[in-house]
Design an enzyme around this catalytic site. Structure first.
Site, PDB file in Angstrom:
ATOM      1  N   HIS A  47       0.845  -1.194   0.000  1.00 61.73           N
ATOM      2  CA  HIS A  47       0.000   0.000   0.000  1.00 61.73           C
ATOM      3  C   HIS A  47       0.883   1.247   0.000  1.00 61.73           C
ATOM      4  O   HIS A  47       1.987   1.248   0.555  1.00 61.73           O
ATOM      5  CB  HIS A  47      -0.887   0.023   1.241  1.00 61.73           C
ATOM      6  CG  HIS A  47      -1.938  -1.039   1.264  1.00 61.73           C
ATOM      7  ND1 HIS A  47      -3.010  -0.977   2.111  1.00 61.73           N
ATOM      8  CD2 HIS A  47      -2.078  -2.192   0.556  1.00 61.73           C
ATOM      9  CE1 HIS A  47      -3.774  -2.039   1.918  1.00 61.73           C
ATOM     10  NE2 HIS A  47      -3.221  -2.801   0.982  1.00 61.73           N
ATOM     11  N   GLU A  49       0.799   3.913   1.713  1.00 68.70           N
ATOM     12  CA  GLU A  49       1.202   4.358   3.038  1.00 68.70           C
ATOM     13  C   GLU A  49       2.380   3.553   3.568  1.00 68.70           C
ATOM     14  O   GLU A  49       3.315   4.102   4.143  1.00 68.70           O
ATOM     15  CB  GLU A  49       0.047   4.227   4.048  1.00 68.70           C
ATOM     16  CG  GLU A  49      -1.189   5.013   3.693  1.00 68.70           C
ATOM     17  CD  GLU A  49      -2.235   4.161   2.984  1.00 68.70           C
ATOM     18  OE1 GLU A  49      -1.904   3.490   1.973  1.00 68.70           O
ATOM     19  OE2 GLU A  49      -3.392   4.177   3.430  1.00 68.70           O
ATOM     20  N   CYS A  77      -6.361   1.838   5.721  1.00 63.82           N
ATOM     21  CA  CYS A  77      -6.920   0.567   6.182  1.00 63.82           C
ATOM     22  C   CYS A  77      -6.345   0.245   7.569  1.00 63.82           C
ATOM     23  O   CYS A  77      -5.452   0.949   8.047  1.00 63.82           O
ATOM     24  CB  CYS A  77      -6.582  -0.543   5.186  1.00 63.82           C
ATOM     25  SG  CYS A  77      -4.831  -1.046   5.217  1.00 63.82           S
TER      26      CYS A  77
END
Length: 143
Positions: A47, A49, A77
């Site tokens: 991801h 992030e 998430c």
């Protein structure tokens, strides 16, 4: 957030879910930037992030990013929210809400849990219209 949106567009061009992220220092200088690379790397933790946190920690030679801010185009998430907490990021700015998979304002609301190690200041809805449009257009093309 404009840089994060550019990273999201680049991720979409690679066939990835269009999410982009940027980490800046206290003065607003960009430390690291990334877009999703789950498909490319065959890594479910790819991801935006996670990638940008790893890059910033390497660049700053510190696992604690307490003087840094994260800009991401989609509400993080649970995995990414926990990494944000562990990295001790100062502020989180995100674009679109993720009612299904988010963990900040939706779902488990990780930062509100008593077991959360660190709670960044959170600002949602930054660049939300563009971030939402990128996601909707991406998934519409895939259907």
């Amino acid at each position: 957030m404009d840089i994060a949106l550019a990273e999201a567009r680049a991720a979409a061009d690679r066939g990835e879910v269009p999410v982009g992220a940027v980490i800046t220092n206290a003065e607003g200088r960009v430390i690291a930037r990334a877009g999703n690379r789950v498909v490319e790397t065959k890594d479910p933790t790819g991801h935006a992030e996670m990638l940008v946190i790893r890059a910033a920690a390497r660049i700053l030679k510190n696992e604690r990013l307490g003087d840094c801010d994260l800009y991401v185009t989609l509400e993080p998430c649970p995995m990414c929210a926990q990494a944000i907490s562990f990295a001790r990021l100062r502020r989180l700015y995100f674009g679109a809400e993720d009612k299904k998979g988010g963990a900040v304002e939706n779902g488990p609301r990780l930062f509100d849990q008593p077991t959360c190690h660190h709670r960044p200041d959170v600002y949602g809805g930054i660049g939300e219209a563009e971030a939402s449009r990128l996601l909707k257009d991406f998934f519409a093309r895939r259907r």
